[in-house]
Design a protein around this motif. Structure first.
Motif, PDB file in Angstrom:
ATOM      1  N   GLY A  57       0.801  -1.218   0.000  1.00  0.00           N
ATOM      2  CA  GLY A  57       0.000   0.000   0.000  1.00  0.00           C
ATOM      3  C   GLY A  57       0.826   1.257   0.000  1.00  0.00           C
ATOM      4  N   ILE A  58       2.114   1.126   0.305  1.00  0.00           N
ATOM      5  CA  ILE A  58       3.027   2.274   0.316  1.00  0.00           C
ATOM      6  C   ILE A  58       3.947   2.154  -0.893  1.00  0.00           C
ATOM      7  CG2 ILE A  58       4.845   3.478   1.581  1.00  0.00           C
ATOM      8  CD1 ILE A  58       3.636   2.461   4.142  1.00  0.00           C
ATOM      9  N   SER A  59       4.153   3.243  -1.602  1.00  0.00           N
ATOM     10  CA  SER A  59       4.981   3.208  -2.801  1.00  0.00           C
ATOM     11  C   SER A  59       6.437   2.912  -2.437  1.00  0.00           C
ATOM     12  CB  SER A  59       4.886   4.536  -3.550  1.00  0.00           C
ATOM     13  OG  SER A  59       5.446   5.589  -2.765  1.00  0.00           O
ATOM     14  N   LEU A  60       7.185   2.471  -3.406  1.00  0.00           N
ATOM     15  CA  LEU A  60       8.587   2.147  -3.173  1.00  0.00           C
ATOM     16  C   LEU A  60       9.399   3.383  -2.805  1.00  0.00           C
ATOM     17  CD1 LEU A  60       9.286  -0.386  -6.083  1.00  0.00           C
ATOM     18  CD2 LEU A  60       8.780  -0.893  -3.692  1.00  0.00           C
ATOM     19  N   LYS A  61       9.023   4.533  -3.349  1.00  0.00           N
ATOM     20  CA  LYS A  61       9.749   5.760  -3.030  1.00  0.00           C
ATOM     21  C   LYS A  61       9.617   6.131  -1.559  1.00  0.00           C
ATOM     22  CE  LYS A  61       9.341   7.732  -7.682  1.00  0.00           C
ATOM     23  NZ  LYS A  61       8.842   8.879  -8.482  1.00  0.00           N
TER      24      LYS A  61
END
Length: 313
Positions: A57-61
């Motif tokens: 749910g959290i972007s890789l960035k």
């Protein structure tokens, strides 16, 4: 003069036709290359998860970089890793131990004289390869569970006084799973050896028959030596998947009674990644598994080249 021009024109046209034919073969090969790249090389980009504290749910960035944290966690979880590696190595070694049975079965099947009987046996033994492991487990449950046929027969014959289940026996896990894998893949594995037998020069058998060789002598001195290169290549390829003994078989047969003995490395990664949602930890283990497999493959390839004088690549 005219003849010389015709010959030179024919020579110049030959290579161009060959180039066109090669390009056509490459075009035919292109869909396979696309599939290999899509499913074999593109997923390597996902190895970046092993160096990030990734949460679904959290972007890789936005995922923090943690370096070798999850690789160190693998070393700190030595108890579980040693257990699953023991299971993995045991299943792999048992697989290598029964590997010659496919060649032996192919040789025996080739010696069957009746073509109809040979086709019937080959169909019966090859068919289990096309049955999913879910159906295989359902069949095994009917035979080997506490209420299965085997348990009822043993009780009816007064061999046991209470229901027994091979599926829940820790002592029988290694042997039972090896037998199940052998039953499912024996006929299919024999197909390769049957094709290799068909490629043996028949003049060798005819010359042996003239010299008075028996059927067993033909098998010993002609068939088996001719099949050994095929056997060694298949064994080398199997070594490459030494730490990847398969997931589907052990997943469907997994239960609390035999969990400690049946959980292989792939099953451990599956449970850590999908059931516990620990994607970074599972990716780190999978990354190490791939590197070990590549190392084993190159090592065995070099050993084969040193011993036999040739290799598979």
């Amino acid at each position: 003069m005219t003849m010389q021009k015709g010959l030179s024109a024919g020579k110049s046209a030959g290579p161009s036709k060959k180039v066109k034919k090669d390009y056509r073969l490459l075009i035919y090969l292109l869909p396979c290359l696309v599939l290999v790249i899509a499913f074999g090389y593109v997923p390597i980009a996902g190895w970046i998860l092993a160096f990030l504290d990734y949460i679904p749910g959290i972007s890789l960035k936005e995922s923090p970089f943690v370096g070798l944290k999850y690789f160190e966690l693998i070393l700190s979880d030595s108890a579980n890793m040693l257990r699953v590696m023991k299971n993995t190595v045991t299943f792999a070694l048992l697989g290598y131990l029964v590997a010659p049975l496919s060649m032996i079965f192919a040789i025996a099947l080739n010696e069957v004289k009746g073509s109809r009987l040979k086709r019937t046996i080959q169909t019966i033994t090859t068919f289990p390869n096309f049955i999913s492991w879910v159906i295989v487990y359902a069949l095994a449950f009917q035979f080997f569970s506490y209420d299965g046929m085997v348990s009822n027969v043993l009780m009816d014959l007064n061999i046991t006084d209470k229901p027994t289940s091979i599926l829940a026996s820790k002592n029988a896990v290694y042997a039972f799973q090896t037998c199940m894998g052998l039953w499912k893949g024996l006929g299919w594995s024999a197909v390769i050896y049957l094709a290799a037998i068909a490629g043996i020069d028949q003049e060798e058998f005819e010359a042996a028959a003239i010299d008075g060789a028996s059927r067993m002598q033909k098998i010993r001195y002609i068939t088996i030596p001719s099949l050994m290169p095929t056997f060694i290549v298949l064994m080398l390829m199997q070594v490459g998947s030494f730490v990847g003994t398969g997931l589907d078989q052990y997943l469907v047969f997994y239960n609390g009674m035999v969990a400690d003995k049946i959980e292989t490395l792939d099953l451990y990664v599956y449970r850590a990644t999908l059931l516990r949602s620990d994607y970074s930890y599972g990716t780190a283990i999978g990354m190490l598994k791939s590197l070990i497999s590549i190392g084993l493959m190159f090592g065995m390839n070099g050993l084969s080249k040193k011993i036999r004088g040739n290799s598979i690549f």
